[in-house]
Design a protein around this motif. Structure first.
Motif: not given
Length: 141
Positions: A110-134
């Motif tokens: 099955t394909k991932p749902t749109l909501g799961s895709k958005k949550r994954r991209l948001e968590s990647k963005t948050r993680r990248g922001e955390t690392k950029r702040m370091r």
């Protein structure tokens, strides 16, 4: 006839037992008595097993199955011949019962749902922001 499942029963003449000396501790008893049991079952020649069960049994048995299609089970856990015979027979029946259970249906992709895709991209963005702040201060990109 030995009842395995509701549909499968084995003829007792298909099973042969050989007795041999058990290895390991046991004192003088182990050196003079043949208490270990080597149970042989010609699985591929058995008329009582369906072909699908034979195929799954060969896979489950692994090295315990000879090239001729004979399943060999050795039991030497117990000190008496009778308990080893029961143990070997029970292990054979468990193996055949496991082979008789049908495999689970194949998983449908099955394909991932749109909501799961958005949550994954948001968590990647948050993680990248955390690392950029370091990074070193003053190096905004």
């Amino acid at each position: 006839m030995i009842r395995v499942t509701a549909r499968i029963a084995l003829d007792e003449s298909e099973i042969t037992e050989d007795f041999l000396r058990a290895s390991g501790p046991g004192g003088q008893n182990v050196n003079k008595l043949e208490t270990a049991v080597q149970l042989r079952f010609a699985a591929m020649a058995s008329v009582n097993l369906p072909d699908a069960v034979k195929a799954r049994l060969a896979t489950l048995a692994g090295r315990r199955m000879t090239k001729d299609g004979v399943l060999v089970i050795t039991a030497q856990r117990h000190r008496t011949r009778e308990r080893n015979r029961e143990d070997a027979l029970e292990r054979l029946l468990v193996l055949i019962r496991e082979a008789a259970t049908p495999p689970p249906p194949p998983r449908k992709a099955t394909k991932p749902t749109l909501g799961s895709k958005k949550r994954r991209l948001e968590s990647k963005t948050r993680r990248g922001e955390t690392k950029r702040m370091r990074g070193a201060p003053g190096r905004d990109e």
